[in-house]
Design a protein around this motif. Sequence first.
Motif, PDB file in Angstrom:
ATOM      1  N   SER A  64      38.696  12.953  54.385  1.00  0.00           N
ATOM      2  CA  SER A  64      39.455  13.161  55.472  1.00  0.00           C
ATOM      3  C   SER A  64      39.489  14.751  55.893  1.00  0.00           C
ATOM      4  O   SER A  64      39.182  15.614  55.262  1.00  0.00           O
ATOM      5  N   SER A  65      40.086  14.562  57.143  1.00  0.00           N
ATOM      6  CA  SER A  65      40.156  15.984  57.695  1.00  0.00           C
ATOM      7  C   SER A  65      40.824  17.009  56.956  1.00  0.00           C
ATOM      8  O   SER A  65      40.591  18.404  57.051  1.00  0.00           O
ATOM      9  N   ASN A  66      41.807  16.705  56.199  1.00  0.00           N
ATOM     10  CA  ASN A  66      42.673  17.697  55.557  1.00  0.00           C
ATOM     11  C   ASN A  66      42.065  18.042  54.173  1.00  0.00           C
ATOM     12  O   ASN A  66      42.776  18.600  53.159  1.00  0.00           O
ATOM     13  N   LYS A  67      40.704  17.640  53.796  1.00  0.00           N
ATOM     14  CA  LYS A  67      40.197  17.726  52.451  1.00  0.00           C
ATOM     15  C   LYS A  67      38.735  18.569  52.578  1.00  0.00           C
ATOM     16  O   LYS A  67      38.911  20.009  52.899  1.00  0.00           O
ATOM     17  N   LEU A  68      37.675  17.906  52.676  1.00  0.00           N
ATOM     18  CA  LEU A  68      36.453  18.616  52.636  1.00  0.00           C
ATOM     19  C   LEU A  68      36.205  19.602  53.916  1.00  0.00           C
ATOM     20  O   LEU A  68      35.823  20.833  53.742  1.00  0.00           O
ATOM     21  N   PRO A  69      36.655  19.307  55.219  1.00  0.00           N
ATOM     22  CA  PRO A  69      36.402  20.310  56.408  1.00  0.00           C
ATOM     23  C   PRO A  69      37.383  21.413  56.009  1.00  0.00           C
ATOM     24  O   PRO A  69      37.035  22.721  56.313  1.00  0.00           O
ATOM     25  N   LEU A  70      38.631  21.411  55.496  1.00  0.00           N
ATOM     26  CA  LEU A  70      39.431  22.364  55.027  1.00  0.00           C
ATOM     27  C   LEU A  70      38.813  23.302  54.061  1.00  0.00           C
ATOM     28  O   LEU A  70      38.998  24.485  54.116  1.00  0.00           O
ATOM     29  N   VAL A  71      38.103  22.434  53.094  1.00  0.00           N
ATOM     30  CA  VAL A  71      37.659  23.091  51.823  1.00  0.00           C
ATOM     31  C   VAL A  71      36.670  24.140  52.465  1.00  0.00           C
ATOM     32  O   VAL A  71      36.387  25.396  52.214  1.00  0.00           O
ATOM     33  N   LYS A  72      35.582  23.593  53.250  1.00  0.00           N
ATOM     34  CA  LYS A  72      34.723  24.187  54.002  1.00  0.00           C
ATOM     35  C   LYS A  72      35.126  25.575  54.537  1.00  0.00           C
ATOM     36  O   LYS A  72      34.787  26.912  54.236  1.00  0.00           O
ATOM     37  N   SER A  73      36.253  25.559  55.332  1.00  0.00           N
ATOM     38  CA  SER A  73      36.792  26.681  56.045  1.00  0.00           C
ATOM     39  C   SER A  73      37.188  27.555  54.769  1.00  0.00           C
ATOM     40  O   SER A  73      37.393  28.865  55.106  1.00  0.00           O
ATOM     41  N   SER A  74      38.130  27.168  53.965  1.00  0.00           N
ATOM     42  CA  SER A  74      38.676  27.951  52.890  1.00  0.00           C
ATOM     43  C   SER A  74      37.536  29.040  52.381  1.00  0.00           C
ATOM     44  O   SER A  74      37.620  30.070  52.087  1.00  0.00           O
ATOM     45  N   TYR A  75      36.464  28.249  51.997  1.00  0.00           N
ATOM     46  CA  TYR A  75      35.562  29.038  51.192  1.00  0.00           C
ATOM     47  C   TYR A  75      34.616  30.164  51.803  1.00  0.00           C
ATOM     48  O   TYR A  75      34.407  31.094  51.545  1.00  0.00           O
ATOM     49  N   LYS A  76      34.536  29.593  53.388  1.00  0.00           N
ATOM     50  CA  LYS A  76      33.807  30.506  54.027  1.00  0.00           C
ATOM     51  C   LYS A  76      34.900  31.755  54.444  1.00  0.00           C
ATOM     52  O   LYS A  76      34.219  33.015  54.431  1.00  0.00           O
ATOM     53  N   MET A  77      36.018  31.793  54.329  1.00  0.00           N
ATOM     54  CA  MET A  77      36.939  32.724  54.381  1.00  0.00           C
ATOM     55  C   MET A  77      36.802  33.820  53.147  1.00  0.00           C
ATOM     56  O   MET A  77      36.681  35.052  53.189  1.00  0.00           O
ATOM     57  N   LEU A  78      36.474  33.019  51.910  1.00  0.00           N
ATOM     58  CA  LEU A  78      36.328  33.707  50.794  1.00  0.00           C
ATOM     59  C   LEU A  78      34.837  34.232  50.600  1.00  0.00           C
ATOM     60  O   LEU A  78      34.828  35.614  50.237  1.00  0.00           O
ATOM     61  N   VAL A  79      33.892  33.752  51.347  1.00  0.00           N
ATOM     62  CA  VAL A  79      32.710  34.367  51.455  1.00  0.00           C
ATOM     63  C   VAL A  79      32.855  35.747  52.143  1.00  0.00           C
ATOM     64  O   VAL A  79      32.203  37.018  51.923  1.00  0.00           O
ATOM     65  N   ASP A  80      33.608  35.849  53.408  1.00  0.00           N
ATOM     66  CA  ASP A  80      33.889  36.938  54.057  1.00  0.00           C
ATOM     67  C   ASP A  80      34.253  38.170  53.297  1.00  0.00           C
ATOM     68  O   ASP A  80      34.354  39.341  53.440  1.00  0.00           O
ATOM     69  N   GLN A  81      35.050  37.799  52.129  1.00  0.00           N
ATOM     70  CA  GLN A  81      35.531  38.737  51.233  1.00  0.00           C
ATOM     71  C   GLN A  81      34.773  39.565  50.167  1.00  0.00           C
ATOM     72  O   GLN A  81      34.701  40.553  49.575  1.00  0.00           O
ATOM     73  N   LEU A  82      33.463  38.758  50.222  1.00  0.00           N
ATOM     74  CA  LEU A  82      32.646  39.387  49.099  1.00  0.00           C
ATOM     75  C   LEU A  82      31.696  40.682  49.428  1.00  0.00           C
ATOM     76  O   LEU A  82      31.427  40.886  50.571  1.00  0.00           O
ATOM     77  N   ARG A  83      31.541  41.268  48.298  1.00  0.00           N
ATOM     78  CA  ARG A  83      30.819  42.519  48.488  1.00  0.00           C
ATOM     79  C   ARG A  83      29.339  42.454  48.229  1.00  0.00           C
ATOM     80  O   ARG A  83      28.842  41.323  47.550  1.00  0.00           O
ATOM     81  N   ASP A  84      28.534  43.260  48.274  1.00  0.00           N
ATOM     82  CA  ASP A  84      26.952  43.000  48.145  1.00  0.00           C
ATOM     83  C   ASP A  84      26.823  42.782  46.592  1.00  0.00           C
ATOM     84  O   ASP A  84      25.826  42.006  46.369  1.00  0.00           O
ATOM     85  N   GLU A  85      27.598  43.394  45.908  1.00  0.00           N
ATOM     86  CA  GLU A  85      27.485  43.441  44.319  1.00  0.00           C
ATOM     87  C   GLU A  85      27.892  41.907  43.787  1.00  0.00           C
ATOM     88  O   GLU A  85      27.737  41.768  42.595  1.00  0.00           O
ATOM     89  N   ASP A  86      28.583  41.230  44.538  1.00  0.00           N
ATOM     90  CA  ASP A  86      29.211  40.100  44.094  1.00  0.00           C
ATOM     91  C   ASP A  86      28.188  38.766  44.091  1.00  0.00           C
ATOM     92  O   ASP A  86      27.050  38.871  45.031  1.00  0.00           O
ATOM     93  N   ARG A  87      28.581  37.882  43.300  1.00  0.00           N
ATOM     94  CA  ARG A  87      27.575  36.847  43.341  1.00  0.00           C
ATOM     95  C   ARG A  87      28.015  35.440  43.388  1.00  0.00           C
ATOM     96  O   ARG A  87      29.393  35.190  42.901  1.00  0.00           O
ATOM     97  N   VAL A  88      27.479  34.429  44.112  1.00  0.00           N
ATOM     98  CA  VAL A  88      28.029  33.156  44.444  1.00  0.00           C
ATOM     99  C   VAL A  88      27.191  32.012  44.135  1.00  0.00           C
ATOM    100  O   VAL A  88      25.948  31.972  44.563  1.00  0.00           O
ATOM    101  N   ALA A  89      27.409  30.838  43.280  1.00  0.00           N
ATOM    102  CA  ALA A  89      26.568  29.680  43.109  1.00  0.00           C
ATOM    103  C   ALA A  89      27.515  28.800  43.641  1.00  0.00           C
ATOM    104  O   ALA A  89      28.851  28.786  43.644  1.00  0.00           O
ATOM    105  N   ILE A  90      26.806  27.534  44.178  1.00  0.00           N
ATOM    106  CA  ILE A  90      27.945  26.446  44.678  1.00  0.00           C
ATOM    107  C   ILE A  90      27.325  25.298  43.820  1.00  0.00           C
ATOM    108  O   ILE A  90      26.066  24.768  43.739  1.00  0.00           O
ATOM    109  N   VAL A  91      28.297  24.439  43.168  1.00  0.00           N
ATOM    110  CA  VAL A  91      27.950  23.322  42.436  1.00  0.00           C
ATOM    111  C   VAL A  91      28.933  22.230  43.151  1.00  0.00           C
ATOM    112  O   VAL A  91      29.907  22.455  43.294  1.00  0.00           O
TER     113      VAL A  91
END
Length: 622
Positions: free
Chosen positions: A269-296
């Motif tokens: 539903s629209s208040n779940k996975l679509p909102l999850v994607k937007s949330s994580y993309k905000m977090l990605v914008d906070q990352l620095r070059d020395e940070d690392r991310v994997a997705i499971v």
Amino acid sequence: MKVNTLKSVWMFIILLGTQAVMAKSITGYVKEASSGAALGGVSVMVKGKAMQTMTDEQGYYQVNAELGQVLVFSLGGFATVERIVGQEAQIDVALQIEQVEIDRNTVPIRNEVYAGEYAIKRGETLTAYVGGGVHVRPMMYRSATMSSSESYRKIAENKFVRTTTEPLSTFAADVDAASYSNVRRFLNQGQMPNPDAVRVEEMINYFTYDLSGPTNGDPVRVVTELTQAPWNTQHQLLRVALKAKDIPSEKLPAANFVFLIDVSGSMGSSNKLPLVKSSYKMLVDQLRDEDRVAIVTYAGSAVVALESTSGKEKRKIKDVLDALQASGSTAGGAGMTKAYQIARAHFENAGNNRIIMATDGDFNVGESSDEEMEKLIAKERNDGIYISILGYGMGNYKDSKLEMLANKGHGNYAYIDNISEARKAIVTEFGASLFTVAKDVKIQVEFNPHFVQSYRLVGYEHNLLEAEDFNNDEKLGGDMGVGHTVTALYEIIPQGVKSNFDGSVDDLKYQENSKSKSTINNKELATVKFRYKEPDGEVSKLVTHVVNTKATPLAQTSQDLRFATAVAELGMLIRNSDYKQQANFDQLIARAKESRGKDEEGYRAEFVRLAQDAQALYKADR
């Protein structure tokens, strides 16, 4: 033969075209028939097919169906409705509340008792006639219709405790704020929340408070204030607040993050996975070059959607997030196991190793029980890999499970009900949410029986510890992030005040009367002690703070304390607390308005509006 073959091909093409015309997107709106209120969390499925979706918080849905197929609309507490798909592209539905058959003349209800999805308030009597059906309209403290399969851990509200028999109060400091945004979701839907969804301490700690951090090298500083309780001016209110040190973002340790994302069918539903994607993309914008991310991701099984990747490759990370789709069952245990494996493989020494999990908590494949999940994360937390939980959705939301995972995994827990909340939890409070400066934080308050007859800790029911747990470094406490604050309120009955709450008993014949000894410290109301460990430490450190007996009139206390009392008062009212006493909406709303302060993000102004909405709902259900 060629003619027949050509004819068959054309018939096949015509058949495909017909099916394409018949299959179409159906949208619509689902409401409660009697009130017209939007209904979120309604299951919308194509009868006889696997296709299914749920209405969002505003009651809207979208599903693909063919002409002549039947859409089935169902929600606990309401009569199921079926609609045949015709030429129309929009099908709106009004659900009727189910009738409850009762075969007893009179049913006295003494506690929160549920008939179907509806709760009868304490002390009320429900009367029915033998052989007749009774239409039970949802009441104020019902299990809200949107939460028909949601789960919340039971809250046994803290009582007043006699200081002479139990002078120590001990609990784990907790900075979670999920309950507030979840309560907001209920109120925005025109529903009073399930009482067990209302954790008063999380409502208080949703807000930031203007406190100075430590200056002596400690990671945390303690501050106290003493005033009168606004809901009973004969009682006092003690605020115990902790403030964690601030660290500039450029000096934060390198991060090894694993995004663990539920992509099962229930997240569609629209208040779940679509909102999850937007949330994580905000977090990605906070990352620095020395940070690392994997997705499971996990649905029927766990999948590594992105191997550990540098934070400088933001477009690559976001592209993987954008491609995620929801379908299948929910193998949460397998997903968590895989996430920990990746976190260990890329472990950052002296860094921030953390799993950030997004889910509605509805695990139904593999290791799914609370006990099994607890065992899983218990094996990992001592190795320096923490877990933070982002909860989404409604209808099948499992708050009880997500609260447990965060508490046991040395992490925090937030409920994301809209994009503004995602921004608050992930951007505004990035360091406080995801970078720990003190772990296993415990608070113990010793009250002086010369001044304190009885006391009650407001909230923290799920964080209580035994007195001996305070000095036991094997017992888990709470965790505090960069710049974070924790506030706890104690309601105090001073010596000599008559009260029906504290259950006084005669002095014991064979025990020493402690009152005669308490005058040794006749200027101290209480002593606050807190223990904490460094993020990579195993031995706790102790800090103490003495509270004197001078109480400040409420109007002269800090704006933060006055606002915190308003939040606590609202929490007690909407969960119908046995200790709400003279609490009322008008006084808390007025106090919240005048103590908003700068409020640059508008969170306190929003609280005032929510309190006004709660007051209107309260009156409507009387």
